[in-house]
Motif scaffolding. Structure first.
Motif, mmCIF file in Angstrom:
data_model
loop_
_atom_site.group_PDB
_atom_site.id
_atom_site.type_symbol
_atom_site.label_atom_id
_atom_site.label_comp_id
_atom_site.label_asym_id
_atom_site.label_seq_id
_atom_site.Cartn_x
_atom_site.Cartn_y
_atom_site.Cartn_z
ATOM 1 N N LEU A 9 4.337 -3.982 -5.061
ATOM 2 C CA LEU A 9 3.664 -3.440 -6.222
ATOM 3 C C LEU A 9 4.692 -2.903 -7.201
ATOM 4 O O LEU A 9 5.683 -2.311 -6.801
ATOM 5 C CB LEU A 9 2.732 -2.298 -5.804
ATOM 6 C CG LEU A 9 1.540 -2.654 -4.930
ATOM 7 C CD1 LEU A 9 0.790 -1.391 -4.540
ATOM 8 C CD2 LEU A 9 0.636 -3.626 -5.568
ATOM 9 N N VAL A 10 4.421 -3.059 -8.448
ATOM 10 C CA VAL A 10 5.282 -2.507 -9.486
ATOM 11 C C VAL A 10 4.935 -1.036 -9.643
ATOM 12 O O VAL A 10 3.769 -0.663 -9.680
ATOM 13 C CB VAL A 10 5.075 -3.247 -10.827
ATOM 14 C CG1 VAL A 10 5.904 -2.611 -11.919
ATOM 15 C CG2 VAL A 10 5.434 -4.708 -10.689
ATOM 16 N N ASN A 11 5.943 -0.190 -9.720
ATOM 17 C CA ASN A 11 5.745 1.244 -9.853
ATOM 18 C C ASN A 11 5.625 1.626 -11.329
ATOM 19 O O ASN A 11 6.407 2.391 -11.853
ATOM 20 C CB ASN A 11 6.902 1.996 -9.189
ATOM 21 C CG ASN A 11 6.645 3.478 -9.110
ATOM 22 O OD1 ASN A 11 5.535 3.937 -9.289
ATOM 23 N ND2 ASN A 11 7.688 4.235 -8.849
ATOM 24 N N ASP A 12 4.624 1.045 -12.003
ATOM 25 C CA ASP A 12 4.419 1.354 -13.420
ATOM 26 C C ASP A 12 2.977 1.749 -13.702
ATOM 27 O O ASP A 12 2.552 1.783 -14.847
ATOM 28 C CB ASP A 12 4.821 0.167 -14.296
ATOM 29 C CG ASP A 12 3.930 -1.051 -14.098
ATOM 30 O OD1 ASP A 12 3.026 -1.011 -13.233
ATOM 31 O OD2 ASP A 12 4.140 -2.044 -14.805
ATOM 32 N N SER B 222 0.376 0.048 -12.952
ATOM 33 C CA SER B 222 -0.504 -1.125 -12.998
ATOM 34 C C SER B 222 -0.853 -1.655 -11.614
ATOM 35 O O SER B 222 -1.812 -2.406 -11.466
ATOM 36 C CB SER B 222 0.148 -2.249 -13.801
ATOM 37 O OG SER B 222 1.265 -2.777 -13.103
ATOM 38 N N GLU B 223 -0.071 -1.285 -10.609
ATOM 39 C CA GLU B 223 -0.240 -1.784 -9.239
ATOM 40 C C GLU B 223 -0.225 -3.303 -9.178
ATOM 41 O O GLU B 223 -0.939 -3.928 -8.405
ATOM 42 C CB GLU B 223 -1.501 -1.215 -8.595
ATOM 43 C CG GLU B 223 -1.456 0.292 -8.440
ATOM 44 C CD GLU B 223 -2.628 0.842 -7.661
ATOM 45 O OE1 GLU B 223 -3.345 0.071 -6.998
ATOM 46 O OE2 GLU B 223 -2.813 2.059 -7.711
ATOM 47 N N THR B 224 0.604 -3.930 -10.002
ATOM 48 C CA THR B 224 0.737 -5.381 -10.030
ATOM 49 C C THR B 224 1.487 -5.855 -8.789
ATOM 50 O O THR B 224 2.590 -5.399 -8.524
ATOM 51 C CB THR B 224 1.502 -5.820 -11.290
ATOM 52 O OG1 THR B 224 0.810 -5.348 -12.434
ATOM 53 C CG2 THR B 224 1.638 -7.327 -11.354
ATOM 54 N N GLY C 259 4.016 -12.240 -11.605
ATOM 55 C CA GLY C 259 4.354 -10.919 -12.135
ATOM 56 C C GLY C 259 5.729 -10.428 -11.740
ATOM 57 O O GLY C 259 6.235 -9.453 -12.298
ATOM 58 N N GLY C 260 6.362 -11.103 -10.788
ATOM 59 C CA GLY C 260 7.674 -10.684 -10.324
ATOM 60 C C GLY C 260 8.784 -11.669 -10.633
ATOM 61 O O GLY C 260 9.944 -11.436 -10.263
ATOM 62 N N GLU C 261 8.461 -12.751 -11.318
ATOM 63 C CA GLU C 261 9.474 -13.779 -11.579
ATOM 64 C C GLU C 261 10.662 -13.257 -12.379
ATOM 65 O O GLU C 261 11.791 -13.665 -12.146
ATOM 66 C CB GLU C 261 8.839 -14.971 -12.293
ATOM 67 C CG GLU C 261 7.942 -15.778 -11.385
ATOM 68 C CD GLU C 261 7.238 -16.907 -12.099
ATOM 69 O OE1 GLU C 261 7.331 -17.001 -13.338
ATOM 70 O OE2 GLU C 261 6.585 -17.710 -11.406
#
Length: 69
Positions: free
Chosen positions: A1-4, A6-8, A36-38
């Motif tokens: 998950l992205v720590n922003d 958004s929980e992407t 989302g992580g590319e």
């Protein structure tokens, strides 16, 4: 998950599947980097390697010392 906030979901680890019940689903373990992580694939990959190294060291220490925390 992205720590922003958004929980992407940016990556997912898939464990090895030996295809016990379905030979079509057998596959080796792999790390899937999602769209989302590319843009940070290198960071995801090297973080994964580092965390796996720590996990294996803890697993080995637990096995060699009979459990505990």
């Amino acid at each position: 998950l992205v720590n922003d906030g958004s929980e992407t979901l940016v990556a997912r680890f898939h464990r090895r599947n030996i295809g016990l019940f379905s030979h079509n689903s057998a596959h080796p373990a792999y790390l899937e980097i999602l769209p989302g992580g590319e843009h940070m694939a290198d960071l995801i990959f090297f973080t994964f390697i580092y965390i796996e190294k720590i996990r294996k060291e803890k697993e080995r220490a637990t096995r060699n010392h009979g459990g505990g925390g």
